[in-house]
Design an enzyme around this catalytic site. Structure first.
Site, mmCIF file in Angstrom:
data_model
loop_
_atom_site.group_PDB
_atom_site.id
_atom_site.type_symbol
_atom_site.label_atom_id
_atom_site.label_comp_id
_atom_site.label_asym_id
_atom_site.label_seq_id
_atom_site.Cartn_x
_atom_site.Cartn_y
_atom_site.Cartn_z
ATOM 1 N N GLU A 6 -18.143 9.507 -9.545
ATOM 2 C CA GLU A 6 -19.442 10.458 -8.794
ATOM 3 C C GLU A 6 -20.175 9.570 -8.112
ATOM 4 O OE1 GLU A 6 -18.971 10.878 -11.594
ATOM 5 O OE2 GLU A 6 -18.259 12.729 -12.174
ATOM 6 N N LYS B 231 -11.037 19.813 -20.464
ATOM 7 C CA LYS B 231 -10.076 21.130 -19.550
ATOM 8 C C LYS B 231 -10.322 19.423 -18.409
ATOM 9 C CE LYS B 231 -15.885 21.555 -17.396
ATOM 10 N NZ LYS B 231 -16.133 23.046 -16.814
ATOM 11 N N GLN C 201 -6.413 13.883 -16.751
ATOM 12 C CA GLN C 201 -6.880 14.156 -15.311
ATOM 13 C C GLN C 201 -5.602 12.817 -14.972
ATOM 14 O OE1 GLN C 201 -10.921 14.869 -15.138
ATOM 15 N NE2 GLN C 201 -11.017 12.373 -14.554
ATOM 16 N N SER D 103 -24.276 -3.469 -10.769
ATOM 17 C CA SER D 103 -25.662 -3.387 -9.786
ATOM 18 C C SER D 103 -25.201 -3.941 -8.854
ATOM 19 C CB SER D 103 -26.375 -4.607 -10.700
ATOM 20 O OG SER D 103 -25.815 -5.984 -10.574
ATOM 21 N N THR D 104 -24.445 -4.540 -8.791
ATOM 22 C CA THR D 104 -24.533 -5.184 -7.144
ATOM 23 C C THR D 104 -24.073 -3.710 -6.257
ATOM 24 O OG1 THR D 104 -22.132 -7.075 -8.052
ATOM 25 C CG2 THR D 104 -22.356 -5.699 -5.695
ATOM 26 N N TYR D 105 -23.712 -2.360 -5.963
ATOM 27 C CA TYR D 105 -23.580 -1.282 -5.568
ATOM 28 C C TYR D 105 -25.348 -0.625 -5.731
ATOM 29 C CZ TYR D 105 -18.880 -0.977 -4.091
ATOM 30 O OH TYR D 105 -17.424 -1.282 -3.257
#
Length: 184
Positions: free
Chosen positions: A133, A172, A176, A108-110
């Site tokens: 993202e 896939k 990562q 929530s800060t962002y």
């Protein structure tokens, strides 16, 4: 499905390596909070950012992703241009149990600053650093702080294990590290 509490998350992280490195309590003084919370885990964003740019008139195409559509930046902070987008990854490496689905939510800060983290699932038996993202929905440049909280993960335990997990189907994005670009 049940949402799993801090005691379960701590046990799975410390005994089974579900989250590494694992921060056992919420850190919040002078930073955007991260670490274990009551019913989730607030992950940190690493210091690698891929910021989208239109310098070369690149077209974003998930089937033919061109690396000239972004610039890579490393540092303690990253400025995302107005109405733009960046990719980053978590500091933490996750190993999701077979009977668990994890949901990633923005902090929530962002969000209160117009920075939105895409909601995404971590599927049963997926493992890796999570590619994050981040969209700047404002008409102003916005700053992201590396090694501080970026999103929260909620752990949902199913009534049983699925017939086919992410690992079973050789997903896939398995294993990562760093920012993973779109793949077919």
């Amino acid at each position: 499905m049940s949402i799993m509490p801090d005691s379960w998350i701590r046990r799975m992280a410390t005994e089974h390596g579900m989250i590494e490195p694992f921060v056992e309590s919420q850190r919040r003084e002078g930073v955007i909070s991260y670490g274990l919370s009551s019913y989730g885990y607030d992950a940190r964003v690493a210091d690698e950012f891929k910021v989208f740019t239109n310098v070369d008139n690149a077209l974003v195409d998930p089937k033919k992703f061109a690396e000239d559509s972004f610039v890579t930046r490393r540092g303690e902070t990253c400025i995302i241009p107005p109405n733009s987008f960046a990719l980053a990854h978590t500091v933490e490496y996750f190993r999701i149990p077979r009977d668990v689905l994890v949901i990633c939510l923005g902090k929530s800060t962002y969000a209160r600053c117009g920075l939105i983290v895409n909601v995404t699932p971590l599927e049963p038996e997926w493992e890796g650093q999570v590619t994050i993202e981040i969209s700047n929905t404002t008409p102003l440049p916005a700053r992201i702080y590396a090694n501080e909280g970026i999103c929260q993960f909620l752990f949902l335990q199913g009534a049983g294990a699925p017939e086919v997990s992410y690992a079973d189907r050789k997903g896939k994005y398995m294993g990562q590290r760093g920012v993973a670009l779109p793949r077919l």
